[in-house]
Write an enzyme that holds these catalytic residues in place. Structure first.
Site, PDB file in Angstrom:
ATOM      1  N   HIS A 209       1.117  -5.564 -22.447  1.00 28.44           N
ATOM      2  CA  HIS A 209      -0.252  -6.086 -22.423  1.00 28.44           C
ATOM      3  C   HIS A 209      -0.782  -5.976 -23.858  1.00 28.44           C
ATOM      4  O   HIS A 209      -0.301  -5.178 -24.648  1.00 28.44           O
ATOM      5  CB  HIS A 209      -1.102  -5.309 -21.412  1.00 28.44           C
ATOM      6  CG  HIS A 209      -0.751  -5.647 -19.989  1.00 28.44           C
ATOM      7  ND1 HIS A 209      -1.543  -6.444 -19.194  1.00 28.44           N
ATOM      8  CD2 HIS A 209       0.327  -5.344 -19.234  1.00 28.44           C
ATOM      9  CE1 HIS A 209      -0.975  -6.591 -18.000  1.00 28.44           C
ATOM     10  NE2 HIS A 209       0.171  -5.929 -18.000  1.00 28.44           N
ATOM     11  N   CYS A 240      -4.816  -5.432 -15.159  1.00 28.50           N
ATOM     12  CA  CYS A 240      -4.446  -4.770 -13.910  1.00 28.50           C
ATOM     13  C   CYS A 240      -5.711  -4.256 -13.253  1.00 28.50           C
ATOM     14  O   CYS A 240      -6.525  -3.592 -13.896  1.00 28.50           O
ATOM     15  CB  CYS A 240      -3.478  -3.622 -14.174  1.00 28.50           C
ATOM     16  SG  CYS A 240      -3.071  -2.719 -12.683  1.00 28.50           S
TER      17      CYS A 240
HETATM   18  P1  HMG Z   1      -2.209   1.976   1.753  1.00 28.24           P
HETATM   19  O1  HMG Z   1      -3.626   1.728   2.123  1.00 28.24           O
HETATM   20  O2  HMG Z   1      -1.783   3.372   1.403  1.00 28.24           O
HETATM   21  O3  HMG Z   1      -1.195   1.350   2.823  1.00 28.24           O
HETATM   22  O4  HMG Z   1      -1.896   1.037   0.511  1.00 28.24           O
HETATM   23  P2  HMG Z   1      -0.877   1.722   4.313  1.00 28.24           P
HETATM   24  O5  HMG Z   1       0.602   1.636   4.457  1.00 28.24           O
HETATM   25  O6  HMG Z   1      -1.582   2.989   4.709  1.00 28.24           O
HETATM   26  O7  HMG Z   1      -1.527   0.497   5.118  1.00 28.24           O
HETATM   27  C1  HMG Z   1      -2.934   0.261   5.120  1.00 28.24           C
HETATM   28  C2  HMG Z   1      -3.186  -1.177   5.552  1.00 28.24           C
HETATM   29  O8  HMG Z   1      -2.627  -2.084   4.593  1.00 28.24           O
HETATM   30  C3  HMG Z   1      -2.538  -1.537   6.894  1.00 28.24           C
HETATM   31  O9  HMG Z   1      -3.353  -2.548   7.492  1.00 28.24           O
HETATM   32  C4  HMG Z   1      -1.246  -2.176   6.479  1.00 28.24           C
HETATM   33  O10 HMG Z   1      -0.721  -3.075   7.438  1.00 28.24           O
HETATM   34  C5  HMG Z   1      -1.663  -2.934   5.226  1.00 28.24           C
HETATM   35  P3  HMG Z   1      -4.377  -2.176   8.695  1.00 28.24           P
HETATM   36  O11 HMG Z   1      -3.511  -1.558   9.749  1.00 28.24           O
HETATM   37  O12 HMG Z   1      -5.365  -1.209   8.094  1.00 28.24           O
HETATM   38  O13 HMG Z   1      -4.944  -3.510   9.021  1.00 28.24           O
HETATM   39  N1  HMG Z   1      -0.531  -3.143   4.302  1.00 28.24           N
HETATM   40  C6  HMG Z   1      -0.157  -4.338   3.805  1.00 28.24           C
HETATM   41  N2  HMG Z   1      -0.657  -5.574   3.981  1.00 28.24           N
HETATM   42  C7  HMG Z   1      -0.017  -6.577   3.331  1.00 28.24           C
HETATM   43  N3  HMG Z   1       1.073  -6.398   2.524  1.00 28.24           N
HETATM   44  C8  HMG Z   1       1.582  -5.176   2.341  1.00 28.24           C
HETATM   45  C9  HMG Z   1       0.953  -4.077   3.009  1.00 28.24           C
HETATM   46  N4  HMG Z   1       1.213  -2.760   3.031  1.00 28.24           N
HETATM   47  C10 HMG Z   1       0.298  -2.192   3.841  1.00 28.24           C
HETATM   48  N5  HMG Z   1       2.648  -5.008   1.544  1.00 28.24           N
HETATM   49  C11 HMG Z   1      -0.346  -0.314  -0.727  1.00 28.24           C
HETATM   50  C12 HMG Z   1      -0.622   1.038  -0.094  1.00 28.24           C
HETATM   51  C13 HMG Z   1       0.891  -0.163  -1.603  1.00 28.24           C
HETATM   52  C14 HMG Z   1      -0.110  -1.344   0.359  1.00 28.24           C
HETATM   53  C15 HMG Z   1      -1.590  -0.714  -1.568  1.00 28.24           C
HETATM   54  O14 HMG Z   1      -1.906   0.336  -2.418  1.00 28.24           O
HETATM   55  C16 HMG Z   1      -1.353  -1.964  -2.371  1.00 28.24           C
HETATM   56  O15 HMG Z   1      -1.221  -3.056  -1.836  1.00 28.24           O
HETATM   57  N6  HMG Z   1      -1.300  -1.839  -3.721  1.00 28.24           N
HETATM   58  C17 HMG Z   1      -1.027  -2.978  -4.560  1.00 28.24           C
HETATM   59  C18 HMG Z   1      -1.535  -2.725  -5.898  1.00 28.24           C
HETATM   60  C19 HMG Z   1      -1.193  -3.875  -6.816  1.00 28.24           C
HETATM   61  O16 HMG Z   1      -0.771  -4.950  -6.417  1.00 28.24           O
HETATM   62  N7  HMG Z   1      -1.391  -3.622  -8.128  1.00 28.24           N
HETATM   63  C20 HMG Z   1      -1.137  -4.593  -9.118  1.00 28.24           C
HETATM   64  C21 HMG Z   1       0.316  -4.808  -9.366  1.00 28.24           C
HETATM   65  S1  HMG Z   1       1.085  -3.548 -10.376  1.00 28.24           S
HETATM   66  C22 HMG Z   1       0.782  -4.063 -12.001  1.00 28.24           C
HETATM   67  O17 HMG Z   1       0.002  -4.958 -12.230  1.00 28.24           O
HETATM   68  C23 HMG Z   1       1.573  -3.437 -13.117  1.00 28.24           C
HETATM   69  C24 HMG Z   1       2.705  -4.339 -13.627  1.00 28.24           C
HETATM   70  O18 HMG Z   1       2.204  -5.584 -14.096  1.00 28.24           O
HETATM   71  C25 HMG Z   1       3.451  -3.630 -14.760  1.00 28.24           C
HETATM   72  C26 HMG Z   1       2.531  -3.092 -15.859  1.00 28.24           C
HETATM   73  O19 HMG Z   1       1.682  -3.840 -16.394  1.00 28.24           O
HETATM   74  O20 HMG Z   1       2.695  -1.910 -16.173  1.00 28.24           O
HETATM   75  C27 HMG Z   1       3.729  -4.617 -12.520  1.00 28.24           C
HETATM   76 MG    MG Z   2       1.323  -5.887 -16.053  1.00 27.93          MG
END
Ligand code: HMG
Ligand code: MG
Length: 297
Positions: A209, A240
């Protein structure tokens, strides 16, 4: 070490670039952008993520985006999946390559994916097993490799330990993410030297970034360290959602200009990239973050 003769550019704009946007972006606008990026000669495009829509609402339409894009032969269209539920969504959408993402910082891991680093690695075990059974390749990310928004400095050894876990689990490549864009070239070189003790350099990628304007310098430092895969984002879009102040990835147009100037082959056409960048910037109502695109306007 001499410079590589070719470099692979991993376009993360439609995912890393757009995930942070507050305004809704239509599925058709995303599809159009991805089709333009494909036409520019890029061989790898991160299309979206299968994450919780509560956490990252902008990525909620990723299955529709996958269904609508024109998939060209030889181009990899990938998605981020944090857990099995994400992988199942990706499989249902016909995704052929995924990425899992861990962090080198405990605080960032908690904020980004709501679990510790060790728990995240445990979660990835069944993800990699299922992916392997389905013939899906898995790329790994380590975030906060040169600094964390909550913890500050991160030791290269800590990054190396997480990268090693991902590589051992079966990620074919590990992308080192300077999530908040704070690193400088000397740190970048030390980081690569430390991580490369356990992982071959041709299995590492750089994901910079550009928050502090160091990304191109860090890419050049990485080239000198034998790295030949770089992530970048069209028009420098992004940030992010869990790293306050993090701006976009280095702009793909600017990385391409650097590679062209160094005589390094990428297979990507600059004019086509600039056109794709202009298109998404007009959708967003924003000026491009690419210096090269601005210079050529
Ligand atoms: P959580 O709340 O701990 O998950 O989140 P959970 O397992 O307890 O589930 C809670 C609810 O989320 C449930 O729904 C699940 O079904 C649903 P409910 O029963 O309450 O209706 N759920 C999902 N729904 C859709 N797709 C899924 C999913 N998993 C659970 N996969 C979780 C944990 C990981 C899901 C959450 O924290 C999350 O989605 N985080 C994503 C964060 C993200 O996308 N960040 C940006 C990307 S990383 C980045 O940008 C860095 C990178 O570019 C590299 C860099 O720059 O360094 C890659
Ligand atoms: Mg990134």
């Amino acid at each position: 070490m001499s410079l590589p003769s070719s470099v692979r550019l991993v376009e993360v704009g439609p995912r890393d670039g757009l995930q942070n946007e507050k305004q809704p972006i239509g599925v058709n606008d995303k599809i159009h952008l991805i089709n333009q990026l494909s036409a520019s000669g890029l061989g790898y495009i991160e299309v979206g993520s299968f994450v919780s829509p509560q956490w990252v609402p902008q990525m909620a339409g990723s299955a529709e985006v996958f269904a609508g894009i024109e998939q060209r032969d030889g181009v990899i269209y990938a998605a981020l999946t944090p857990n099995l539920k994400g992988l199942e969504g990706a499989i249902a959408a016909g995704v052929k390559e995924i990425a899992v993402f861990a962090a080198a910082s405990e605080s960032f891991s908690q904020r980004n994916i709501n679990c510790s680093i060790a728990q995240s690695i445990q979660r990835f075990v069944p993800v990699l097993e299922l992916a392997k059974a389905q013939g899906i390749n898995v790329r790994g990310y380590v975030s906060c490799v040169l600094g964390c928004p909550y913890e500050g400095a991160i030791a290269p050894e800590q990054v190396a330990a997480v990268a090693r876990e991902l590589y051992t689990l079966g990620c074919y490549e590990v992308s080192l993410g300077d999530t908040i864009g704070v690193g400088t070239p000397g740190q970048t070189r030390r980081l690569i030297e430390t991580v490369a003790v356990d992982i071959p350099r041709d299995k590492l990628a750089g994901h910079f970034h550009d928050t502090y304007g160091q990304a191109l310098a860090n890419i050049y430092a990485s080239l000198l360290e034998g790295i030949s895969v770089f992530d970048s984002s069209i028009a420098g879009l992004g940030g992010c959602p869990y790293a306050k102040g993090a701006t976009g990835n280095v702009a793909t147009e600017d990385v391409l200009y650097l590679m062209n100037g160094l005589g390094i082959e990428t297979g990507v056409k600059l004019d086509a990239l600039i056109e794709a960048g202009a298109g998404i910037c007009s959708v967003l109502g924003r000026e491009t973050g690419s210096r090269v695109a601005r210079a050529q306007q």
